[in-house]
Each structure stands twice: as C-alpha cells, then as structure tokens.
Design a protein around this motif. Structure first.
Motif, PDB file in Angstrom:
ATOM      1  N   ALA A 298      -4.027   0.627  -2.692  1.00 52.79           N
ATOM      2  CA  ALA A 298      -3.363  -0.333  -3.571  1.00 52.79           C
ATOM      3  C   ALA A 298      -4.319  -0.647  -4.706  1.00 52.79           C
ATOM      4  O   ALA A 298      -5.532  -0.697  -4.531  1.00 52.79           O
TER       5      ALA A 298
ATOM      6  N   TYR B 280       0.844  -1.188   0.000  1.00 55.85           N
ATOM      7  CA  TYR B 280       0.000   0.000   0.000  1.00 55.85           C
ATOM      8  C   TYR B 280       0.879   1.237   0.000  1.00 55.85           C
ATOM      9  O   TYR B 280       1.914   1.262   0.646  1.00 55.85           O
TER      10      TYR B 280
ATOM     11  N   LYS C 101      -7.663   2.316   2.392  1.00 54.50           N
ATOM     12  CA  LYS C 101      -7.716   2.253   3.851  1.00 54.50           C
ATOM     13  C   LYS C 101      -7.583   3.661   4.413  1.00 54.50           C
ATOM     14  O   LYS C 101      -6.718   4.418   3.986  1.00 54.50           O
TER      15      LYS C 101
ATOM     16  N   HIS D  39      -8.149  -0.879  -3.347  1.00 54.18           N
ATOM     17  CA  HIS D  39      -8.365  -1.136  -1.923  1.00 54.18           C
ATOM     18  C   HIS D  39      -7.867   0.099  -1.189  1.00 54.18           C
ATOM     19  O   HIS D  39      -6.683   0.411  -1.240  1.00 54.18           O
TER      20      HIS D  39
ATOM     21  N   THR E  92      -4.184   5.142   2.676  1.00 54.55           N
ATOM     22  CA  THR E  92      -3.317   4.336   1.829  1.00 54.55           C
ATOM     23  C   THR E  92      -4.159   3.602   0.804  1.00 54.55           C
ATOM     24  O   THR E  92      -5.355   3.353   1.020  1.00 54.55           O
TER      25      THR E  92
END
Length: 109
Positions: free
Chosen positions: A105, A18, A38, A36, A103
């Motif tokens: 990815a 990430y 966060k 994804h 973060t």
C-alpha cells in the motif's frame, strides 16, 4: 507500470487497502508518502526504489530494502521527489524481486 495512489492517514483513522504487488509499479513522490510492504512468503524479497538524482554528476544509489520471509513487514519512505522522480509526473519507479504472497500500500501522512 501501475500507479499506486497514496491513501491518506487522518486523525479519524485509516484502514489501509493492500493490493498484490506487481513486478514493477510507480508511486507519487512526496515528503509524506511511503510504502508499506508485507511479505508472507517463505523467502525474503527485496523492494527497489530507483534513484534518479545525481550529485556532482554522479548517480545516487537506488534504495534497496529487504523484506523478511513469513511475517516480513517494512515501511519505506519518505519518497522524496529530489531523489526518486523518474518522470515529469513526479513518480518513483518501484520493483519487487518477488510478488508471491507480497502485498503493498502507498500511504501518506
């Protein structure tokens, strides 16, 4: 805008990497690609995937996803080329309302 390269999930397993979210990025479009995101900040934030498609001449609405505060964790996709390709390279423009403690990815299955 930085390009996030997809990390491929395999049967052998993937430990994704990430990176800190930038104000705007691009990701490759693809039927198996997703983001994804966060968020560990104290406030919720939004991720916007810019739609470029038109239906009967009318623009399709951007996809806006709210990622909750503190333990927010969202998977967003698939990132369809038909909906999101913003250039001839087949990438999708992504913006983040906040990047503090966020973060991200790009993953592909």
């Amino acid at each position: 805008m930085p390009l996030l390269q997809p990390q491929v999930v395999s049967r052998a397993g993937l430990t994704p990497t990430y990176g800190a979210a930038a104000a705007s990025t691009t990701v490759p479009c693809g039927p198996r690609n997703f983001l994804h995101v966060k968020n560990t900040a104290g406030s919720s934030m939004t991720v916007t995937l810019t739609a470029t498609a038109k239906i009967e001449g009318q623009p399709v609405t951007d996809v806006v996803v709210t990622v909750p505060a503190t333990t927010g964790d969202k998977m967003i996709g698939p990132i369809s080329q038909a909906l999101f390709a913003s250039d001839t390279n087949g990438t999708c423009a992504v913006t983040y309302s906040s990047t503090t403690n966020v973060t991200v990815a790009c993953l592909s299955i």
